[in-house]
Design an enzyme around this catalytic site. Structure first.
Site, PDB file in Angstrom:
ATOM      1  N   ARG A  36       0.831  -1.215   0.000  1.00 35.79           N
ATOM      2  CA  ARG A  36       0.000   0.000   0.000  1.00 35.79           C
ATOM      3  C   ARG A  36       0.862   1.260   0.000  1.00 35.79           C
ATOM      4  O   ARG A  36       0.595   2.213   0.719  1.00 35.79           O
ATOM      5  CB  ARG A  36      -0.921  -0.002   1.212  1.00 35.79           C
ATOM      6  N   CYS A  37       1.862   1.268  -0.839  1.00 35.96           N
ATOM      7  CA  CYS A  37       2.827   2.367  -0.900  1.00 35.96           C
ATOM      8  C   CYS A  37       2.757   2.984  -2.295  1.00 35.96           C
ATOM      9  O   CYS A  37       2.435   2.300  -3.272  1.00 35.96           O
ATOM     10  CB  CYS A  37       4.225   1.790  -0.631  1.00 35.96           C
ATOM     11  N   GLY A  38       3.065   4.253  -2.392  1.00 42.06           N
ATOM     12  CA  GLY A  38       3.122   4.889  -3.703  1.00 42.06           C
ATOM     13  C   GLY A  38       4.159   4.251  -4.618  1.00 42.06           C
ATOM     14  O   GLY A  38       4.065   4.367  -5.836  1.00 42.06           O
ATOM     15  N   THR A  40       4.673   0.956  -4.712  1.00 41.50           N
ATOM     16  CA  THR A  40       4.278  -0.441  -4.923  1.00 41.50           C
ATOM     17  C   THR A  40       4.337  -0.869  -6.396  1.00 41.50           C
ATOM     18  O   THR A  40       4.693  -2.016  -6.674  1.00 41.50           O
ATOM     19  CB  THR A  40       2.877  -0.705  -4.325  1.00 41.50           C
TER      20      THR A  40
END
Length: 165
Positions: A36-38, A40
């Site tokens: 859930r990371c930018g 990803t």
């Protein structure tokens, strides 16, 4: 540094193993990952590198980590499903590990001693920091999170460790 390869870890499926067993004695790009990371979408480029270079003695090793704003909150099963369904990930992954602080896993205690291109060692900055490890267990490159997996400097470093085509 060859002891880095003998560090005990657990697979994403919960089986005890070592870094050496997960990488098969290949050169490896060890990456702390999060769903859930930018950053990803880097999973796609990591999988492409893994597929391209695996026949020449290379693997990506994904290390889920929930230390950065809780961006990897899922269970092992949820992480595996997300990676497979969304990015077609086939490279090996460990169970969740801490990469910084007093609870840092021994693998990351060793990895973070290696400096990046600017000579800076120490804590992982964020998700998707990359460490290139030679087949003998030496950390030969460190690339910060925003350096894309298929960046020329990473490709060049990987290719220097591979068997000829």
């Amino acid at each position: 540094m060859s002891d880095l390869l003998d560090v005990p870890v657990t697979t994403l499926q919960g089986a005890p193993t070592t870094v050496r067993e997960l990488t098969g004695g290949s050169a490896a790009l060890v990456v702390n990952v999060a769903s859930r990371c930018g950053l990803t979408p880097q999973y796609g480029a990591l999988e492409a590198l893994h597929e391209e270079y695996a026949p020449r003695g290379f693997t990506v090793l994904g290390v889920p980590c929930n230390q950065f704003l809780g961006q990897e909150p899922g269970t092992a099963e949820e992480i595996a499903e997300f990676c497979s369904a969304t990015y077609g990930v086939t490279f090996p992954m460990t169970g969740k590990l801490e990469v910084n602080g007093p609870g840092a896993h021994p693998l990351y205690q060793r990895l973070t001693a290696a400096p990046d291109a600017e000579g800076k060692a120490g804590d992982v900055q964020w998700n998707f920091e990359k460490f290139l490890v030679s087949p003998s267990g030496e950390v030969v490159g460190r690339f910060r999170p925003r350096t894309l997996p298929d960046a020329p400097e990473i490709r060049t470093a990987i290719e220097s460790l591979l068997r000829p085509e």
